[in-house]
Design a protein around this motif. Structure first.
Motif, PDB file in Angstrom:
ATOM      1  N   TYR A 152       0.977  -1.034  -0.202  1.00 41.46           N
ATOM      2  CA  TYR A 152       0.643   0.135   0.073  1.00 41.46           C
ATOM      3  C   TYR A 152       0.562   0.861   0.542  1.00 41.46           C
ATOM      4  O   TYR A 152       0.315   2.044  -0.720  1.00 41.46           O
ATOM      5  CB  TYR A 152      -1.166  -0.212   0.967  1.00 41.46           C
ATOM      6  N   LEU A 153       1.846   1.112   0.519  1.00 40.31           N
ATOM      7  CA  LEU A 153       2.902   2.115   0.745  1.00 40.31           C
ATOM      8  C   LEU A 153       3.159   2.370  -0.577  1.00 40.31           C
ATOM      9  O   LEU A 153       3.304   3.512  -1.061  1.00 40.31           O
ATOM     10  CB  LEU A 153       4.024   1.497   1.814  1.00 40.31           C
ATOM     11  N   PHE A 154       3.457   2.139  -0.980  1.00 41.04           N
ATOM     12  CA  PHE A 154       4.555   1.663  -2.574  1.00 41.04           C
ATOM     13  C   PHE A 154       3.596   2.449  -3.667  1.00 41.04           C
ATOM     14  O   PHE A 154       3.680   3.679  -4.682  1.00 41.04           O
ATOM     15  CB  PHE A 154       5.244   0.743  -3.056  1.00 41.04           C
ATOM     16  N   THR A 155       2.107   1.488  -3.748  1.00 44.12           N
ATOM     17  CA  THR A 155       1.145   2.048  -4.635  1.00 44.12           C
ATOM     18  C   THR A 155       0.214   2.996  -4.608  1.00 44.12           C
ATOM     19  O   THR A 155       0.450   3.633  -5.303  1.00 44.12           O
ATOM     20  CB  THR A 155       0.310   0.431  -4.634  1.00 44.12           C
ATOM     21  N   LEU A 156       0.173   3.265  -3.106  1.00 44.78           N
ATOM     22  CA  LEU A 156      -0.722   4.664  -2.991  1.00 44.78           C
ATOM     23  C   LEU A 156      -0.158   5.930  -2.846  1.00 44.78           C
ATOM     24  O   LEU A 156      -0.209   6.906  -3.377  1.00 44.78           O
ATOM     25  CB  LEU A 156      -1.950   4.301  -1.924  1.00 44.78           C
ATOM     26  N   LEU A 157       0.962   5.521  -1.678  1.00 45.93           N
ATOM     27  CA  LEU A 157       1.659   6.997  -1.468  1.00 45.93           C
ATOM     28  C   LEU A 157       2.701   7.342  -2.526  1.00 45.93           C
ATOM     29  O   LEU A 157       2.707   8.440  -2.524  1.00 45.93           O
ATOM     30  CB  LEU A 157       2.481   6.831  -0.289  1.00 45.93           C
TER      31      LEU A 157
END
Lengths: 189, 545
Positions: free
Chosen positions: A170-175
């Motif tokens: 989630y960190l990579f895809t969203l942020l």
């Protein structure tokens, strides 16, 4: 999981008694030499491949006469020469000293299956990341490497693996907006 | 712009709220990652490189500056409390630092390391600013053959002087040069060493290579050879920081360490091992009476000097990097890669064309250094908590993060396979005493050296004597001969003296120190030095350069 060597009680007592180190036992010397000899042979082979690759390059059209092939031939020659010197040195009994920048390691002992497990886990990630998706592949690899390094509590390890891999996903895809594959979880995540 | 002027200008660049925050963030993250056992500055930067994708150039480098020094600070924490130096420059300081920690003086050891690093880093960075413009003035007049000569210097010194065995160091270098060949030839467009794999046409991604050699190699090495799955972290709870005596004993070693470390960083003399080792033996020689006996058992000078030398050395490597574009350590090589990712090539032109960038970077090194001191003295207890992460989770985490990094570069699992292959290579190199830094320097500097070589020969229509025809290159090659023989000579002398007489008595074996003292003395310190046969009872350890 027979983690015998990795879960030795306090590192002290179990570490090699004097003389148990690989390079210190004369009678074991010949046997210990083999891995390094193979390494030396590999270096020579790399050098020869590089020379051959250089030789197969087309002739240069530049002013210097230096084309794509000459520098590889120099590098390959250097590699081959050093590899031969290395083999000579190893045959004369001068073995390498393992990296001293680590604590709590004893290079004279090899935990074979732990090493294989960790390597297999890494390869598994490479082979499955596109199909299974990043979270699953990373979680499996995390668990396997953790056990190879001596983790004991299954549930805790799996829990950490799942939380960590989902968190990173989630960190990579969203942020950071770097796309990681969701694989078979596409649509669910 | 001269040095002072440039530095002032640099501060105006660095002193914006945004850039100060980036410097702080870099220092924080760099320390955090650097504290983790086994992760040195080179790997820290390689792992954090993706963080800066898409950032403004100046801010990205200000972030790097913080990470760079932060990782070095973090490394000394692990050295002292865990005796896991992570990179060769911290090995010497780990000996006495760890002994101090065991004797309940860990806080003092950390403080002398932090303050010493700050002082050395500050002095050395100011020296970088003072030296850089002068060197650039000379460098802009250099031709291709002169640069080629300088690169030969970098190759030979890094290859021959890093690690214990010149032959193994040069072999590492040759392997690195070979890796640098992979891909399309820049001039003729021919593909080299790609074996028909289209993925290799772009060459081997340097970030993948570095992460593989350092991170995966490290994980496999620990998995294969660890003696325990638990770290024995020394606590610093409730300890006093430096006393007056500590301070009095530390300040001279700090300055002497700086004086040794900086020049050896500038001239490329082969990594941070030699300056730290020299500083240690100098401090030991200068110590009198009972103090000398403390060396190897927790002498504060043995931490203060080498730590200062290490930081000054690291700052010194910025001089050839920024002014000539020549990286002389693994960390400098990665910073070069970071520059290249922004389409910049460090070298004389960079300081002229991008003064904001270079001076901003140098100024933020100073700012980051100060921030680190502020972050480290009071917050070291927080960092120490990071050492409590259980080893299996730490290494599983490093492995998965490295895989992620390799995958994220191009989103291709091919890169992950490359990562694993080079990870295994990194493990084997580590296991059999081949240093890693020359591989990295060879892979990154090799293509640049080939460029200069072919340019020089093109100008001379293929006459190889042109390489020796400029006064500058002659001077360089002659100096090279001196530089190559001198440290080897010093080191041989040092090793004789240290291992045979004094180290035998005082410095315990690096890895087996948990046995009792009597036992220790039979196994002199390994450092990265091979032991002379005379200091060991068996023939197999007699590898001598």
């Amino acid at each position: 999981m027979t983690n015998r060597p990795t879960v030795a009680p306090e590192s002290g007592a179990a570490i090699a008694a004097p003389g148990a180190g690989a390079t210190r036992v004369p009678e074991a010397g010949a046997k210990r030499r083999w891995p390094e000899l193979l390494l030396g042979i590999a270096v020579v082979a790399i050098g020869i491949v590089t020379i051959l690759d250089g030789l197969s390059q087309p002739a240069s059209t530049s002013a210097s006469g230096l084309g794509a092939g000459q520098f590889p031939m120099i590098v390959g020659g250097l590699t081959t020469g050093l590899g031969i010197l290395l083999i000579v040195q190893i045959l004369r009994g001068r073995l390498g000293h393992p990296d001293a920048a680590e604590g709590d390691v004893d290079a004279s002992r090899l935990h074979w299956w732990q090493l294989l497990l960790a390597t297999a886990a890494l390869v598994l990630f490479a082979l499955t990341v596109d199909v299974l998706g990043y979270p699953i592949a990373a979680a499996i690899t995390f668990v396997a490497v953790a056990f190879a390094t001596g983790a004991k509590r299954w549930l805790l390890t799996i829990g950490i693996a799942v939380v960590l891999s989902l968190g990173v996903f989630y960190l990579f895809t969203l942020l950071l907006r770097i796309q990681l594959p969701a694989g078979i979880l596409t649509g669910i995540l | 712009m001269d040095g002072i002027e440039g530095l002032v200008h640099g501060f105006t660049v660095a002193f914006t709220l945004q850039n100060l925050l980036f410097a702080l963030l870099g220092a924080f993250v760099g320390t955090m990652i650097g504290v983790l056992p086994g992760i040195g500055p080179a790997l820290t930067i390689a792992l954090l490189l993706p963080m800066t994708y898409g950032m403004e150039v100046a801010s990205a480098f200000i972030l790097f500056a913080g990470i760079y020094y932060g990782a070095m600070y973090g490394g000394s924490t692990t050295s002292i409390l865990l005796k896991t130096p992570g990179e060769s420059g911290s090995i010497v300081a780990a000996i006495d630092g760890n002994k101090m920690a065991r004797a309940g003086r860990g806080a003092a050891a950390l403080a002398t390391a932090a303050i010493g690093s700050f002082i050395a880093g500050t002095i050395a960075t100011v020296l970088v600013a003072l030296f850089a413009p002068g060197i650039v003035d000379i460098a802009v007049q250099l031709g291709a053959r002169d640069f080629f000569a300088l690169m030969v210097v970098a190759f030979l010194t890094v290859g021959a002087l890093v690690g214990g065995s010149p032959l193994r160091g040069l072999t590492s270098l040759a392997l690195g040069l070979t890796l640098g060949l992979v891909g399309i030839d820049f001039q003729s467009g021919q593909d080299r060493l790609t074996f028909g794999m289209p993925r290799l046409l772009d060459g081997i991604d340097t970030v993948v290579l570095i992460v593989a050699l350092f991170a995966i190699g490290e994980v496999l090495y620990v998995v294969a050879h660890q003696t325990t799955s638990k770290y024995a972290v020394e606590s610093i709870k409730g300890q006093r920081w430096m006393t007056r005596t500590d301070l009095r004993r530390s300040w001279k070693p700090w300055l002497r360490g700086t004086a040794i470390g900086f020049p050896l960083g500038v001239i490329p003399a082969g990594g941070s091992e030699i300056p730290t080792f020299l500083s240690y033996s100098l401090e030991k020689r200068l110590a009198k009476g009972a103090r000398r006996k403390e060396f190897g058992n927790g002498a504060i000078e043995g931490v203060a000097g080498p730590e200062a030398a290490n930081n000054a050395n690291a700052a010194g490597t910025m001089v050839p990097l920024l002014t000539l574009g020549i990286p002389t350590s693994a960390t400098a090589a990665i910073i070069l890669v970071a520059f290249q990712q922004y389409g910049l090539q460090p070298g004389p032109a960079l300081l002229r064309n991008e003064p904001d960038l270079v001076w901003g970077l140098i100024a933020s090194l100073l700012i980051g250094n100060l921030m680190l001191l502020v972050l480290n003295l009071p917050l070291v207890g927080v960092w120490v908590k990071l050492l409590k992460i259980p080893k299996p989770y730490l290494f599983a985490g490093i492995a998965t993060f490295a895989l992620l990094g390799a995958y994220a570069v191009n989103g291709a699992s091919f890169d992950v396979l490359l990562l694993i292959v080079f990870g295994v290579v990194g493990y084997l190199l580590r296991r059999f005493g081949f240093p890693i830094a020359p591989v990295v320097v060879g892979a990154i500097l090799g293509p640049l050296a080939e460029l200069q070589l072919r340019r020089a020969l093109d100008i001379s229509a293929g006459d190889p004597l042109t390489l020796l025809a400029s006064p500058f290159s002659v001077v360089v090659y002659v100096t090279l001969a001196v530089v190559l023989t001198l440290p080897l000579l010093i080191r041989t002398l040092n090793r004789r003296r240290l291992t045979r007489t004094t180290m035998l008595e005082t410095v315990p074996d690096d890895h087996r120190d948990q046995r009792d003292e009597r036992d220790d003395r039979e196994h002199p310190i390994q450092l990265t030095e091979p032991q002379p046969a005379s200091a060991q009872q068996t023939p197999a350890t007699k590898e001598k350069p």
